[in-house]
Design an enzyme around this catalytic site. Sequence first.
Site, PDB file in Angstrom:
ATOM      1  N   ASN A   9       0.880  -1.168   0.000  1.00 20.35           N
ATOM      2  CA  ASN A   9       0.000   0.000   0.000  1.00 20.35           C
ATOM      3  C   ASN A   9       0.914   1.212   0.000  1.00 20.35           C
ATOM      4  O   ASN A   9       1.482   1.559   1.026  1.00 20.35           O
ATOM      5  CB  ASN A   9      -0.911  -0.010   1.239  1.00 20.35           C
ATOM      6  N   LYS A  11       0.188   4.223  -0.326  1.00 23.80           N
ATOM      7  CA  LYS A  11      -0.428   5.431   0.245  1.00 23.80           C
ATOM      8  C   LYS A  11      -0.165   6.618  -0.699  1.00 23.80           C
ATOM      9  O   LYS A  11      -0.111   6.415  -1.908  1.00 23.80           O
ATOM     10  CB  LYS A  11       0.076   5.664   1.674  1.00 23.80           C
ATOM     11  N   HIS A  94      -9.403   1.398   4.650  1.00 24.74           N
ATOM     12  CA  HIS A  94      -8.136   1.606   5.362  1.00 24.74           C
ATOM     13  C   HIS A  94      -8.359   2.581   6.521  1.00 24.74           C
ATOM     14  O   HIS A  94      -9.129   3.527   6.405  1.00 24.74           O
ATOM     15  CB  HIS A  94      -7.070   2.149   4.401  1.00 24.74           C
ATOM     16  N   GLU A  96      -6.651   4.930   7.600  1.00 21.92           N
ATOM     17  CA  GLU A  96      -6.380   6.341   7.281  1.00 21.92           C
ATOM     18  C   GLU A  96      -7.591   6.980   6.621  1.00 21.92           C
ATOM     19  O   GLU A  96      -7.876   8.156   6.839  1.00 21.92           O
ATOM     20  CB  GLU A  96      -5.117   6.448   6.408  1.00 21.92           C
ATOM     21  N   GLU A 166      -5.421  -4.759  10.287  1.00 23.17           N
ATOM     22  CA  GLU A 166      -4.420  -3.723  10.519  1.00 23.17           C
ATOM     23  C   GLU A 166      -4.719  -2.981  11.821  1.00 23.17           C
ATOM     24  O   GLU A 166      -5.530  -2.041  11.827  1.00 23.17           O
ATOM     25  CB  GLU A 166      -4.416  -2.719   9.361  1.00 23.17           C
ATOM     26  N   GLY A 172       2.550   2.450  10.638  1.00 20.24           N
ATOM     27  CA  GLY A 172       3.505   3.543  10.493  1.00 20.24           C
ATOM     28  C   GLY A 172       4.198   3.930  11.788  1.00 20.24           C
ATOM     29  O   GLY A 172       4.862   4.956  11.862  1.00 20.24           O
ATOM     30  N   SER A 212       3.418  -1.998  10.190  1.00 23.72           N
ATOM     31  CA  SER A 212       4.866  -2.085  10.429  1.00 23.72           C
ATOM     32  C   SER A 212       5.430  -3.471  10.101  1.00 23.72           C
ATOM     33  O   SER A 212       6.393  -3.907  10.727  1.00 23.72           O
ATOM     34  CB  SER A 212       5.214  -1.672  11.867  1.00 23.72           C
TER      35      SER A 212
HETATM   36  P1  13P Z   1       3.093   0.492   7.533  1.00 23.35           P
HETATM   37  O1  13P Z   1       3.590  -0.814   6.971  1.00 23.35           O
HETATM   38  O2  13P Z   1       3.840   1.689   7.025  1.00 23.35           O
HETATM   39  O3  13P Z   1       2.969   0.441   9.026  1.00 23.35           O
HETATM   40  O4  13P Z   1       1.597   0.673   6.960  1.00 23.35           O
HETATM   41  C1  13P Z   1       0.718  -0.384   7.059  1.00 23.35           C
HETATM   42  C2  13P Z   1      -0.491  -0.060   6.313  1.00 23.35           C
HETATM   43  O5  13P Z   1      -1.236   0.826   6.653  1.00 23.35           O
HETATM   44  C3  13P Z   1      -0.761  -0.815   5.075  1.00 23.35           C
HETATM   45  O6  13P Z   1      -2.033  -0.550   4.606  1.00 23.35           O
END
Ligand code: 13P
Length: 250
Positions: A9, A11, A94, A96, A166, A172, A212
Amino acid sequence: MGKYVIAGNWKMNKTPAEAKALIEEIKPLVKDATCDVVVGVPFVDLSVALEATAGTNIGVAAQNCHWAKSGAFTGEISAEMLKEMGVGYVILGHSERRTYFGDTDVTVQQRTRAALDAGLTVILCVGEYLEQREQGVTGEICAMQTKIALGGVSKEELSRIIIAYEPVWAIGTGRTATAEQANEVCALIRNTVADLYDVEAAAALTIQYGGSMNAANAAELLAQSDVDGGLIGGASLKAPDFATIVAAAK
Ligand code: 13P
């Protein structure tokens, strides 16, 4: 359990030129993968990503879609638009998007419906906030998000659903869930799906862990009985790290 799927992903990272360069770097590193490999890129990178991955074992995902087929929704993209381009997957729900852009369990369900109707495969994200984990409601939250999103999804359509667990506190932050924590919730999600459909359908479902996940911890997470893959943020932007995670998924 389900088929292994490793999805990046990206982002809001990478311009089209940068996306092309990263995919060219990833391609040779994952060409012998035994799992499915997907890159989830920004909308404006979809064209170059589809071009760069044509004829390879890499699938392309968008990171959201609207629930309507078309209409007065300025700035939005429909599932049908993605499908016509040749996009195979869409990441929905997601955290976010839930946190910053107002996605709710209900709109995630509506987007899921639209994506399935258009013929896309959905990577459906669920997960609890740290406060919810501390309150002991992780299971309830993840089961609820799963149940609502799958409302109206038939057993046949379930083959085009991937669920990504997640935990929001692990995204992150560098604070990965332990392999046991990841497996526990992935198993709980599988049981929820078994209750909604049946044990067979639940066993065939791909359930990813995300948060992560990186080149160093992927093997342990992916070795868990109910973890069938990963949704990778930061580490998916580095080709060698992403390839290491792909190689760990067997
Ligand atoms: P990270 O791997 O940067 O923690 O992000 C995970 C994520 O949100 C994947 O959709």
